[in-house]
Motif scaffolding. Structure first.
Motif, PDB file in Angstrom:
ATOM      1  N   GLY A  10      -1.905   3.284 -32.203  1.00 50.97           N
ATOM      2  CA  GLY A  10      -0.626   3.332 -32.917  1.00 50.97           C
ATOM      3  C   GLY A  10      -0.517   2.087 -33.777  1.00 50.97           C
ATOM      4  N   VAL A  11      -0.813   2.227 -35.088  1.00 54.29           N
ATOM      5  CA  VAL A  11      -0.788   1.038 -35.957  1.00 54.29           C
ATOM      6  C   VAL A  11       0.275   1.194 -37.046  1.00 54.29           C
ATOM      7  N   GLY A  15       2.257  -2.057 -34.450  1.00 56.26           N
ATOM      8  CA  GLY A  15       0.848  -1.975 -34.060  1.00 56.26           C
ATOM      9  C   GLY A  15      -0.080  -2.660 -35.055  1.00 56.26           C
ATOM     10  N   ASP A  35      -4.598   5.950 -35.077  1.00 53.05           N
ATOM     11  CA  ASP A  35      -3.273   6.447 -35.441  1.00 53.05           C
ATOM     12  C   ASP A  35      -3.411   7.927 -35.793  1.00 53.05           C
ATOM     13  N   VAL A  36      -2.465   8.730 -35.342  1.00 55.53           N
ATOM     14  CA  VAL A  36      -2.503  10.156 -35.699  1.00 55.53           C
ATOM     15  C   VAL A  36      -2.343  10.332 -37.200  1.00 55.53           C
ATOM     16  N   TYR A  56      -7.065   8.821 -29.812  1.00 53.28           N
ATOM     17  CA  TYR A  56      -7.387   7.690 -28.926  1.00 53.28           C
ATOM     18  C   TYR A  56      -8.463   8.040 -27.894  1.00 53.28           C
ATOM     19  N   THR A  70       2.364   3.091 -29.683  1.00 47.81           N
ATOM     20  CA  THR A  70       2.815   4.394 -30.195  1.00 47.81           C
ATOM     21  C   THR A  70       4.295   4.566 -29.841  1.00 47.81           C
ATOM     22  N   THR A  74       5.434   8.723 -26.014  1.00 47.95           N
ATOM     23  CA  THR A  74       4.002   9.008 -25.815  1.00 47.95           C
ATOM     24  C   THR A  74       3.334   7.996 -24.866  1.00 47.95           C
ATOM     25  N   HIS A  75       4.050   6.921 -24.484  1.00 41.85           N
ATOM     26  CA  HIS A  75       3.420   5.854 -23.687  1.00 41.85           C
ATOM     27  C   HIS A  75       2.825   6.381 -22.386  1.00 41.85           C
ATOM     28  N   VAL A  78      -0.482   8.388 -23.124  1.00 43.01           N
ATOM     29  CA  VAL A  78      -1.594   7.593 -23.684  1.00 43.01           C
ATOM     30  C   VAL A  78      -2.033   6.517 -22.674  1.00 43.01           C
ATOM     31  N   GLU A  92       3.557  -1.432 -25.164  1.00 42.09           N
ATOM     32  CA  GLU A  92       4.780  -1.972 -25.786  1.00 42.09           C
ATOM     33  C   GLU A  92       6.004  -1.574 -24.964  1.00 42.09           C
ATOM     34  N   GLY A 119       5.026  -5.103 -23.034  1.00 43.58           N
ATOM     35  CA  GLY A 119       5.312  -5.966 -24.192  1.00 43.58           C
ATOM     36  C   GLY A 119       6.754  -6.439 -24.309  1.00 43.58           C
ATOM     37  N   ILE A 121       8.446  -8.977 -25.271  1.00 49.33           N
ATOM     38  CA  ILE A 121       8.012 -10.151 -26.026  1.00 49.33           C
ATOM     39  C   ILE A 121       8.954 -11.343 -25.903  1.00 49.33           C
ATOM     40  N   ILE A 156      14.268   7.212 -28.909  1.00 48.37           N
ATOM     41  CA  ILE A 156      15.056   6.610 -27.824  1.00 48.37           C
ATOM     42  C   ILE A 156      16.374   6.084 -28.411  1.00 48.37           C
TER      43      ILE A 156
HETATM   44  P1  NAD Z   1       6.152   3.134 -35.776  1.00 50.97           P
HETATM   45  O1  NAD Z   1       6.723   4.498 -35.881  1.00 50.97           O
HETATM   46  O2  NAD Z   1       6.230   2.242 -36.962  1.00 50.97           O
HETATM   47  O3  NAD Z   1       4.616   3.206 -35.332  1.00 50.97           O
HETATM   48  C1  NAD Z   1       4.140   4.097 -34.370  1.00 50.97           C
HETATM   49  C2  NAD Z   1       2.792   4.594 -34.864  1.00 50.97           C
HETATM   50  O4  NAD Z   1       2.181   5.355 -33.811  1.00 50.97           O
HETATM   51  C3  NAD Z   1       2.891   5.521 -36.076  1.00 50.97           C
HETATM   52  O5  NAD Z   1       2.045   5.035 -37.114  1.00 50.97           O
HETATM   53  C4  NAD Z   1       2.442   6.886 -35.554  1.00 50.97           C
HETATM   54  O6  NAD Z   1       1.763   7.650 -36.525  1.00 50.97           O
HETATM   55  C5  NAD Z   1       1.524   6.486 -34.406  1.00 50.97           C
HETATM   56  N1  NAD Z   1       1.361   7.503 -33.355  1.00 50.97           N
HETATM   57  C6  NAD Z   1       2.270   8.389 -32.867  1.00 50.97           C
HETATM   58  N2  NAD Z   1       1.730   9.085 -31.840  1.00 50.97           N
HETATM   59  C7  NAD Z   1       0.460   8.647 -31.694  1.00 50.97           C
HETATM   60  C8  NAD Z   1      -0.600   8.979 -30.817  1.00 50.97           C
HETATM   61  N3  NAD Z   1      -0.450   9.895 -29.852  1.00 50.97           N
HETATM   62  N4  NAD Z   1      -1.791   8.341 -30.964  1.00 50.97           N
HETATM   63  C9  NAD Z   1      -1.962   7.394 -31.934  1.00 50.97           C
HETATM   64  N5  NAD Z   1      -0.987   7.049 -32.797  1.00 50.97           N
HETATM   65  C10 NAD Z   1       0.215   7.651 -32.664  1.00 50.97           C
HETATM   66  O7  NAD Z   1       6.883   2.462 -34.510  1.00 50.97           O
HETATM   67  P2  NAD Z   1       6.961   0.929 -34.107  1.00 50.97           P
HETATM   68  O8  NAD Z   1       8.236   0.359 -34.587  1.00 50.97           O
HETATM   69  O9  NAD Z   1       5.677   0.250 -34.435  1.00 50.97           O
HETATM   70  O10 NAD Z   1       7.119   1.068 -32.493  1.00 50.97           O
HETATM   71  C11 NAD Z   1       6.020   1.432 -31.669  1.00 50.97           C
HETATM   72  C12 NAD Z   1       6.328   0.996 -30.230  1.00 50.97           C
HETATM   73  O11 NAD Z   1       6.538  -0.409 -30.206  1.00 50.97           O
HETATM   74  C13 NAD Z   1       7.603   1.608 -29.634  1.00 50.97           C
HETATM   75  O12 NAD Z   1       7.405   1.840 -28.259  1.00 50.97           O
HETATM   76  C14 NAD Z   1       8.665   0.513 -29.812  1.00 50.97           C
HETATM   77  O13 NAD Z   1       9.687   0.551 -28.843  1.00 50.97           O
HETATM   78  C15 NAD Z   1       7.806  -0.737 -29.645  1.00 50.97           C
HETATM   79  N6  NAD Z   1       8.351  -1.889 -30.357  1.00 50.97           N
HETATM   80  C16 NAD Z   1       8.493  -3.052 -29.680  1.00 50.97           C
HETATM   81  C17 NAD Z   1       9.031  -4.170 -30.315  1.00 50.97           C
HETATM   82  C18 NAD Z   1       9.170  -5.465 -29.577  1.00 50.97           C
HETATM   83  O14 NAD Z   1       9.985  -6.299 -29.951  1.00 50.97           O
HETATM   84  N7  NAD Z   1       8.387  -5.681 -28.527  1.00 50.97           N
HETATM   85  C19 NAD Z   1       9.417  -4.101 -31.667  1.00 50.97           C
HETATM   86  C20 NAD Z   1       9.220  -2.894 -32.357  1.00 50.97           C
HETATM   87  C21 NAD Z   1       8.690  -1.795 -31.681  1.00 50.97           C
END
Ligand code: NAD
Length: 363
Positions: A10-11, A15, A35-36, A56, A70, A74-75, A78, A92, A119, A121, A156
């Motif tokens: 998930g980038v 990511g 990434d999907v 993955y 991701t 999906t956590h 995966v 995360e 995560g 953080i 969520i």
């Molecule tokens: P995002 O939507 O920008 O990125 C998620 C990526 O995952 C997308 O590019 C999507 O195409 C890809 N994806 C979806 N399903 C997939 C799969 N099965 N396999 C591979 N790739 C897949 O979201 P984001 O903001 O980067 O958030 C992602 C996670 O990080 C969430 O759980 C969010 O809660 C967490 N997060 C944490 C913090 C923090 O402060 N620690 C901040 C932001 C997000």
């Protein structure tokens, strides 16, 4: 020392930052990003000099550990697949969208002898680290986590997306079980709550009030903590810790009966912040916390040490967030209102707050 083989799954928004940091981390080989969305994977892979994947599962047997970024729903799937193959994971926050799923991952990690880190953080925020070195017994806490609408994490609500950061911090800080949870939340855009307020009562008497919103006009990530030793304020965004403590004289005088003689009151008024309450601002900017979180993960992978935020902590945060969501779903909006209708079913509006054309023209 052999290099650890890592992948980021998930980038998207966050990511790609994990991938960027891991691609230059000493002792680490970023063997791929997944990434999907194939274009997204390809772009990040090119920038990080690694290989792109859309599934993955292609990497299940190719890596020592995976960082899972991701969407939350999906956590469980995966992370479960990697753990089942004995591969360690950094997932995360929030660990999962449901408590049972979080418990399953913790159990799976134990059975497979794999590391599970979460995560959260803010535990690596230097302002919070600095507070943990101070002998403050938290008795009243106010936390605010407000952000602009990003259009992300719509799987969520605000509790699992934002408030969970503060719930995890509170569990680490207060060190006492939560006896009571009262909460309310509102969905403004439709779907799960966009804003929420919760009051937690801990078994040791500490009370915490938390507010989270993802449709705020102004961002803010702050926590204020009062205890017998004084007061602390953490600005998580600026990484500043402010401390306030009573002077020796104030500690002595406040125990005396009839302390409010006029000269003492005048002295308090004149010198409160210079003398009677001593203040310290600590600018704690030492390194970015995502890098430090990943360094902790890599260190634990190498040494077998317990991570700062193990799966159990992530699971406790999910359990507490679930209690907050249950409570806000039960909130009766009006007398006689059936509980259980959730954040969407607020009373019908009685009218418009203003008339856009007329009031804006007059403003
Ligand atoms: P995002 O939507 O920008 O990125 C998620 C990526 O995952 C997308 O590019 C999507 O195409 C890809 N994806 C979806 N399903 C997939 C799969 N099965 N396999 C591979 N790739 C897949 O979201 P984001 O903001 O980067 O958030 C992602 C996670 O990080 C969430 O759980 C969010 O809660 C967490 N997060 C944490 C913090 C923090 O402060 N620690 C901040 C932001 C997000």
């Amino acid at each position: 020392m052999s290099r650890l083989r890592l992948a980021v799954i998930g980038v998207g928004h966050l990511g790609k930052e994990h991938a960027r940091i891991l691609s230059t981390m000493p002792g680490v080989s970023l063997v791929g990003v997944v990434d999907v969305n194939g274009d997204q994977a390809a772009e990040v892979a090119q920038r990080c000099h690694t290989r792109p994947f859309e599934d993955y599962r292609a990497l299940l047997h190719e890596v020592d550990a995976a960082v899972i970024v991701t969407p939350t729903v999906t956590h469980h799937e995966v992370a479960g697949e990697f753990l089942n193959n004995g591969v360690s994971v950094l997932v995360e926050k929030p660990l999962t969208a449901a408590v049972e799923q979080a418990e399953e991952l913790v159990d799976l990690a134990h059975r497979r002898g794999a590391l599970l880190q979460v995560g959260h953080i803010e535990r690596f925020n230097p302002a919070f680290e600095e507070l943990q070195h101070r002998p403050l017994q938290p008795k009243f806490i106010m936390a605010q986590r407000l952000g602009f609408y990003t259009g992300r994490s719509t799987d969520i609500g605000a509790v699992f997306d934002l408030m969970i950061h503060d719930l995890d911090i509170l569990l680490a800080l207060v060190g006492s079980p939560v006896d009571k949870v009262e909460a309310l939340g509102m969905s403004v855009l439709g779907g799960p709550e966009d804003m929420a307020h919760a009051r937690l009562t801990f078994a040791n008497g500490c009370i915490a009030d938390l507010t989270a919103s993802r449709i705020s006009l102004e961002p803010s990530r702050r926590m204020q903590i009062w205890g017998p030793e004084g007061y602390a304020r953490i600005d998580f965004a600026r990484r500043v810790l402010t401390l306030l403590q009573p002077s020796e004289e104030l500690l002595r005088r406040r125990k005396q009966i009839g302390l409010h003689d006029s000269s003492w009151t005048a002295s308090l008024k004149q010198d409160l912040m210079r003398h009677h309450l001593q203040a310290l601002d600590l600018d704690c900017n030492r390194g970015d916390q995502l890098t430090r979180e990943l360094e902790d993960f890599v260190r634990c992978l190498r040494t077998g040490a317990q991570p700062r935020v193990p799966g159990e902590a992530g699971c406790k945060a999910v359990a507490l967030a679930s209690r907050v969501v249950e409570s806000l779903r039960r909130h009766p909006w009006e007398p006689g209102h059936e509980p259980g209708l959730g954040p969407i079913d607020v009373p019908a509006p009685t009218g418009k707050l203003f008339a856009p054309d007329v009031d804006e023209a007059a403003a």
